[in-house]
Design a protein around this motif. Structure first.
Motif, PDB file in Angstrom:
ATOM      1  N   TYR A   1      -5.909   9.680  -6.994  1.00 51.49           N
ATOM      2  CA  TYR A   1      -6.009   8.817  -5.806  1.00 51.49           C
ATOM      3  C   TYR A   1      -4.974   9.230  -4.764  1.00 51.49           C
ATOM      4  CZ  TYR A   1      -1.959   6.617  -7.993  1.00 51.49           C
ATOM      5  OH  TYR A   1      -0.730   6.392  -8.555  1.00 51.49           O
ATOM      6  N   ASN A   2      -5.170   8.773  -3.519  1.00 47.88           N
ATOM      7  CA  ASN A   2      -4.140   9.033  -2.507  1.00 47.88           C
ATOM      8  C   ASN A   2      -3.580   7.753  -1.889  1.00 47.88           C
ATOM      9  OD1 ASN A   2      -6.175   8.365  -0.716  1.00 47.88           O
ATOM     10  ND2 ASN A   2      -6.647  10.493  -0.238  1.00 47.88           N
ATOM     11  N   SER A   3      -4.060   6.593  -2.347  1.00 47.56           N
ATOM     12  CA  SER A   3      -3.414   5.334  -1.982  1.00 47.56           C
ATOM     13  C   SER A   3      -3.600   4.349  -3.130  1.00 47.56           C
ATOM     14  CB  SER A   3      -3.958   4.772  -0.668  1.00 47.56           C
ATOM     15  OG  SER A   3      -5.239   4.242  -0.830  1.00 47.56           O
ATOM     16  N   CYS A   4      -2.601   3.489  -3.286  1.00 52.31           N
ATOM     17  CA  CYS A   4      -2.607   2.528  -4.396  1.00 52.31           C
ATOM     18  C   CYS A   4      -1.853   1.289  -3.956  1.00 52.31           C
ATOM     19  CB  CYS A   4      -1.924   3.148  -5.627  1.00 52.31           C
ATOM     20  SG  CYS A   4      -0.166   3.502  -5.356  1.00 52.31           S
TER      21      CYS A   4
ATOM     22  N   ARG B   1       0.881  -1.174   0.000  1.00 52.45           N
ATOM     23  CA  ARG B   1       0.000   0.000   0.000  1.00 52.45           C
ATOM     24  C   ARG B   1       0.912   1.216   0.000  1.00 52.45           C
ATOM     25  NH1 ARG B   1      -3.545   2.848   4.183  1.00 52.45           N
ATOM     26  NH2 ARG B   1      -5.117   3.798   2.837  1.00 52.45           N
ATOM     27  N   TYR B   2       0.674   2.111  -0.932  1.00 48.76           N
ATOM     28  CA  TYR B   2       1.519   3.293  -1.085  1.00 48.76           C
ATOM     29  C   TYR B   2       0.634   4.533  -0.990  1.00 48.76           C
ATOM     30  CZ  TYR B   2       4.927   6.484  -3.224  1.00 48.76           C
ATOM     31  OH  TYR B   2       5.801   7.519  -3.473  1.00 48.76           O
ATOM     32  N   ILE B   3       0.995   5.437  -0.106  1.00 43.95           N
ATOM     33  CA  ILE B   3       0.244   6.675   0.103  1.00 43.95           C
ATOM     34  C   ILE B   3       0.956   7.799  -0.650  1.00 43.95           C
ATOM     35  CG2 ILE B   3      -0.654   8.289   1.839  1.00 43.95           C
ATOM     36  CD1 ILE B   3      -1.713   5.433   2.208  1.00 43.95           C
ATOM     37  N   CYS B   4       0.189   8.574  -1.412  1.00 42.69           N
ATOM     38  CA  CYS B   4       0.799   9.643  -2.199  1.00 42.69           C
ATOM     39  C   CYS B   4      -0.223  10.736  -2.464  1.00 42.69           C
ATOM     40  CB  CYS B   4       1.341   9.088  -3.508  1.00 42.69           C
ATOM     41  SG  CYS B   4       0.056   8.320  -4.513  1.00 42.69           S
TER      42      CYS B   4
ATOM     43  N   SER C   1      -8.422   3.603  -5.111  1.00 43.59           N
ATOM     44  CA  SER C   1      -7.470   3.269  -4.045  1.00 43.59           C
ATOM     45  C   SER C   1      -6.751   1.969  -4.399  1.00 43.59           C
ATOM     46  CB  SER C   1      -8.185   3.167  -2.693  1.00 43.59           C
ATOM     47  OG  SER C   1      -9.047   2.047  -2.681  1.00 43.59           O
ATOM     48  N   GLU C   2      -6.064   1.380  -3.413  1.00 50.16           N
ATOM     49  CA  GLU C   2      -5.328   0.142  -3.645  1.00 50.16           C
ATOM     50  C   GLU C   2      -6.274  -0.985  -4.067  1.00 50.16           C
ATOM     51  OE1 GLU C   2      -6.357   0.462   0.685  1.00 50.16           O
ATOM     52  OE2 GLU C   2      -5.354   1.775  -0.728  1.00 50.16           O
TER      53      GLU C   2
END
Length: 121
Positions: free
Chosen positions: A28-31, A20-23, A58-59
């Protein structure tokens, strides 16, 4: 022989690959981020809030992450689409784009889903 049309959630699964990557991406803000050395590929899945009737990206579901990564054609697809991190962001694809490219059975399509009309997100 398994004739199911859709990729269904298994009863038991592991999620060892992808993180899970927050950006702060405009979409999006997570993927789910797959990283190999200095390159990465972000994969996103659309979600729906039935109360507000709104969607967001998202993710991906944890039961899909390993199926994508362990697919025989994943590495070739990754090499084609992945890139270095630029301003905290990686090249991005939707879960449907990658599943289609890998010729995997699609996940069940929901009525509320939207699609990107361009290759790059």
């Amino acid at each position: 022989m398994d004739m199911r049309y859709h990729f269904d959630k298994p009863e038991i699964y592991l999620s060892l690959y992808g993180e899970r990557y927050i950006c702060e991406h405009p979409v999006y803000n997570s993927c789910t981020l797959y990283r190999i050395e200095k390159r990465g590929l972000a994969v996103i899945q659309q979600r729906f809030d039935s109360e507000t009737k709104s969607t967001w990206w998202s993710e991906v579901d944890p039961w899909i992450t390993d199926a994508l990564y362990l697919h025989p054609d994943f590495r070739e697809y990754f090499e084609m689409r992945a890139g270095a991190c630029t301003d905290g962001l990686y090249p991005t694809v939707t879960v449907r784009q990658i599943m289609w490219a890998l010729k995997m059975k699609p996940i069940q399509k929901e009525r509320w889903e939207t699609v990107f009309d361009r290759r790059d997100i």
